[in-house]
Design a protein around this motif. Structure first.
Motif, short mmCIF file in Angstrom:
data_model
loop_
_atom_site.label_atom_id
_atom_site.label_comp_id
_atom_site.label_asym_id
_atom_site.label_seq_id
_atom_site.Cartn_x
_atom_site.Cartn_y
_atom_site.Cartn_z
N PRO A 1 0.78 -1.06 0.33
CA PRO A 1 -0.27 -0.09 -0.16
C PRO A 1 1.02 1.31 -0.31
O PRO A 1 2.15 1.01 0.22
CB PRO A 1 -0.88 -0.36 1.17
CG PRO A 1 0.21 -0.84 1.78
CD PRO A 1 0.59 -1.98 1.24
N ARG A 2 0.28 2.56 -0.24
CA ARG A 2 0.87 4.20 -0.38
C ARG A 2 -0.48 4.21 -0.04
O ARG A 2 -1.33 4.71 -0.92
CB ARG A 2 1.22 4.13 -1.69
CG ARG A 2 1.80 5.50 -1.76
CD ARG A 2 2.30 5.71 -3.17
NE ARG A 2 2.29 7.00 -3.35
CZ ARG A 2 1.21 8.63 -3.51
NH1 ARG A 2 0.19 7.90 -3.86
NH2 ARG A 2 2.08 8.96 -3.51
N VAL A 3 -0.32 5.15 1.07
CA VAL A 3 -1.35 6.95 1.62
C VAL A 3 -1.06 7.68 0.73
O VAL A 3 0.29 8.03 1.18
CB VAL A 3 -1.15 6.02 2.90
CG1 VAL A 3 -2.24 7.20 3.64
CG2 VAL A 3 -1.54 4.90 3.38
N GLY A 4 -1.25 8.41 -0.10
CA GLY A 4 -1.02 9.56 -0.54
C GLY A 4 -2.25 10.95 -0.32
O GLY A 4 -3.39 10.40 -0.15
N VAL A 5 -1.81 11.99 -0.50
CA VAL A 5 -2.80 13.32 -0.48
C VAL A 5 -2.28 13.94 -1.64
O VAL A 5 -1.08 14.56 -1.55
CB VAL A 5 -2.50 13.73 0.59
CG1 VAL A 5 -1.60 14.15 1.55
CG2 VAL A 5 -3.78 15.29 0.65
N ARG A 6 -3.17 14.39 -2.43
CA ARG A 6 -2.66 15.52 -3.70
C ARG A 6 -3.93 16.67 -3.22
O ARG A 6 -5.03 16.62 -2.52
CB ARG A 6 -3.28 15.26 -4.89
CG ARG A 6 -2.90 15.97 -5.53
CD ARG A 6 -3.54 15.22 -7.33
NE ARG A 6 -4.99 15.65 -7.26
CZ ARG A 6 -5.64 14.69 -8.13
NH1 ARG A 6 -5.08 14.18 -8.73
NH2 ARG A 6 -7.02 15.24 -8.27
N PHE A 7 -3.06 17.90 -3.29
CA PHE A 7 -3.23 19.13 -3.10
C PHE A 7 -3.08 20.03 -3.83
O PHE A 7 -2.41 20.45 -4.23
CB PHE A 7 -3.36 19.75 -1.15
CG PHE A 7 -3.03 21.34 -0.97
CD1 PHE A 7 -4.81 21.47 -0.69
CD2 PHE A 7 -2.78 22.43 -0.91
CE1 PHE A 7 -5.61 22.88 -0.65
CE2 PHE A 7 -3.25 23.41 -1.53
CZ PHE A 7 -4.59 23.97 -0.66
N ASP A 8 -4.13 20.52 -4.57
CA ASP A 8 -3.83 21.75 -5.58
C ASP A 8 -5.14 22.67 -5.15
O ASP A 8 -5.80 23.03 -4.40
CB ASP A 8 -4.40 21.03 -7.14
CG ASP A 8 -3.73 19.57 -7.09
OD1 ASP A 8 -2.15 19.29 -7.45
OD2 ASP A 8 -4.26 18.47 -7.41
N ALA A 9 -4.86 23.76 -5.92
CA ALA A 9 -4.96 25.84 -5.25
C ALA A 9 -4.55 26.31 -6.62
O ALA A 9 -3.70 26.54 -6.84
CB ALA A 9 -5.28 25.56 -4.64
N PHE A 10 -5.57 26.73 -7.31
CA PHE A 10 -5.62 27.36 -8.58
C PHE A 10 -6.53 29.00 -8.73
O PHE A 10 -7.58 28.46 -8.13
CB PHE A 10 -5.66 26.86 -10.00
CG PHE A 10 -4.88 25.57 -10.24
CD1 PHE A 10 -4.10 25.89 -10.56
CD2 PHE A 10 -5.12 24.48 -9.84
CE1 PHE A 10 -2.48 25.24 -10.60
CE2 PHE A 10 -4.74 23.21 -9.78
CZ PHE A 10 -3.69 23.96 -9.82
N THR A 11 -6.23 30.16 -8.76
CA THR A 11 -7.29 31.07 -8.30
C THR A 11 -7.82 31.20 -9.36
O THR A 11 -7.97 31.19 -10.45
CB THR A 11 -5.90 31.97 -8.29
OG1 THR A 11 -5.29 32.76 -9.88
CG2 THR A 11 -5.03 32.28 -6.99
N GLY A 12 -9.27 32.40 -9.11
CA GLY A 12 -10.18 33.12 -9.92
C GLY A 12 -9.86 34.39 -9.77
O GLY A 12 -9.70 34.96 -9.15
#
Length: 493
Positions: free
Chosen positions: A348-359
């Motif tokens: 197993p691989r436990v992952g988290v992706r976080f992205d933020a792009f302005t409006g």
């Protein structure tokens, strides 16, 4: 290492190869111009746009392949389907490699545009056929072509990048000039694919039959195991309805430079890229305005692995002008994972992706704040491709399991918010405005399941399911929930 990258050949052999490459009929008159596979190499290596592949293994970026193994009679006996991958034409360095690809991709959306347009249910079967040739003239010159035919069956709504008749998807020449033992410069004029960095902001668009391709010139300087500099001046291709009629888009250009330090050169176990992209679009459309856009992106990308941890992060700041307003926008994407010991069942691989792009937080104030990627990877947040990298915040905790060496499963819930409530959501590769929710910034949740099965080195399958649940604010703006199922069968040789 592929034969064409040995630096011990004589300059005379190089000059002969370069002369042949530049004098072949038709070359001078030819038009010139990233879950998705990882594209960021661990160290800069002498292959523009990729790293040398293990000999005898088909790749997503076909020009990185090495088929010198197919020159061995025993290999050819055991792999009869690959006899065409090495056709000797003279000395060992003069040979032709012929390969191909056949992919069928079925997709079904209950609401492809999440309610942004009427009757937006869609299903289709995409057919991608490719014939690849790579003519190796010397270790320092080769000519690559990829002839393609693309068709879309049973489509409820047409997807233009799925429909392109017989066409050269890629055709270019690489001419390499060695500088001493460890440095070289490669010039690539022609029509080509060009994923950059981690392949998110400048990707492949592998979710459609026709990937992103460009026409122009790319130059690469490599100091082996230390540094790579890529510079390019290209125009995106326009897909027209006939055969052999695609052309560079006269209303758009894409120029830039990236500098990549080898893994460990600046930080332990880490590769660092810095880049500048310059995009011009004569007709760009956002939520409230349509106009001429000139957008510049300045960014840093880091990727690496430390023990059981792996990480990838990228930050981008954008300037420029749009329809008389100035552009000030930023974006951030990241992926962090922890892999349990290899002896653990299912690895197993436990992952988290976080992205933020302005409006765009304030309308009619002379500044556009909506982030716009140059050529975003499709699929984006998932194979359904519901949302783009504009005015969005995304959080995706996920779990990866490997029930078998050839089978990989990834699953998790994905949460979406608007970066600012004053701007719409966006979809597709062209930043087209979608739903404008009412009230809360929360957009919705996607429940994803992905399965990748590598049957052999030539044959693979992919399955992706998303259950998208719209928030009340999203529904109030006219949006809706949706389901997506996608499955493909891909054969490469």
């Amino acid at each position: 290492m592929p034969a064409r990258h040995r630096f011990t050949r004589s300059p005379a052999r190089f000059l002969l190869g370069a002369a042949l490459a530049c004098s072949l009929p038709g070359l001078a008159s030819a038009q010139v111009g990233p879950a998705p596979e990882p594209l960021a190499p661990p160290v800069p290596e002498p292959v523009p746009g990729g790293i040398p592949a293990k000999s005898g293994v088909p790749q997503s970026l076909r020009w990185t392949e090495d088929w010198t193994a197919a020159n061995d009679p025993e290999y050819r006996r055991k792999n009869p389907v690959e006899r065409l991958r090495y056709i000797p034409l003279g000395p060992d360095d003069l040979y032709l490699s012929v390969g191909g690809e056949m992919r069928y991709y079925y997709q079904n959306w209950t609401h492809q545009n999440l309610g942004a347009s009427a009757d937006d249910g869609n299903r289709n079967l995409g057919q991608r056929l490719r014939l690849v040739t790579d003519l190796h003239l010397t270790p320092y010159a080769h000519i690559f072509s990829e002839l393609g035919h693309n068709k879309e069956y049973d489509a409820t709504r047409a997807t233009p990048p799925n429909r392109d008749k017989l066409e050269f998807q890629q055709i270019f020449a690489d001419v390499t000039i060695p500088i001493g033992e460890d440095a070289l410069v490669t010039l690539r004029p022609g029509r080509f694919e060009m994923p950059l960095g981690n392949g998110k902001l400048v990707g492949l668009r592998d979710g459609t039959n026709v990937r992103f391709t460009y026409q122009g010139l790319r130059g690469t300087f490599i100091l082996k195991h230390k540094l790579r500099i890529d510079a390019f001046a290209v125009r995106p291709m326009q897909l027209l309805t006939g055969s052999f009629d695609d052309k560079a888009n006269p209303d758009r250009h894409f120029n830039g430079v990236t500098v990549s330090a080898a893994k460990g050169l600046l930080l332990p176990d880490t590769q660092i890229d810095v880049y500048h992209y310059d995009v011009f679009n004569k007709v760009a459309k956002f939520a409230l305005l349509t106009g001429e856009e000139h957008r510049r992106s300045w960014g840093v990308h880091v990727t690496g692995k430390s023990g059981a941890w792996d990480y990838d992060a990228e930050g981008t700041y954008q300037t420029g002008s749009f329809a008389g307003d100035r552009i000030r926008a930023w974006g951030f994407n990241s992926d962090l994972g922890y892999s349990l010991p290899a002896t653990t069942p299912l690895k197993p691989r436990v992952g988290v992706r976080f992205d933020a792009f302005t409006g765009d937080g304030k309308a009619n104030n002379g500044t556009l704040g909506t982030f716009a990627p140059p050529a975003p990877r499709l699929p984006l947040f998932g194979d359904a491709g519901y949302l783009n990298f504009s005015n969005i915040i995304d959080l995706y905790p996920n779990l990866t399991l490997k029930p078998a060496k050839s089978l990989t499963l990834v699953a998790g819930p994905e949460f979406f918010w608007r970066e600012t409530k004053n701007d719409a959501t966006y979809a597709g590769p062209t930043n087209y405005p979608g739903i404008r929710p009412v009230g809360s910034s929360y957009v919705g949740t996607g429940y994803n399941l992905q399965a990748d099965w590598i049957v052999t080195k030539n044959l693979s399958y992919r399955f992706f399911f998303t259950r998208w649940i719209a928030s009340e604010a999203f529904k109030a703006g006219g949006g809706t929930s949706s389901d997506y199922i996608g499955v493909w069968q891909q054969f490469r040789f």
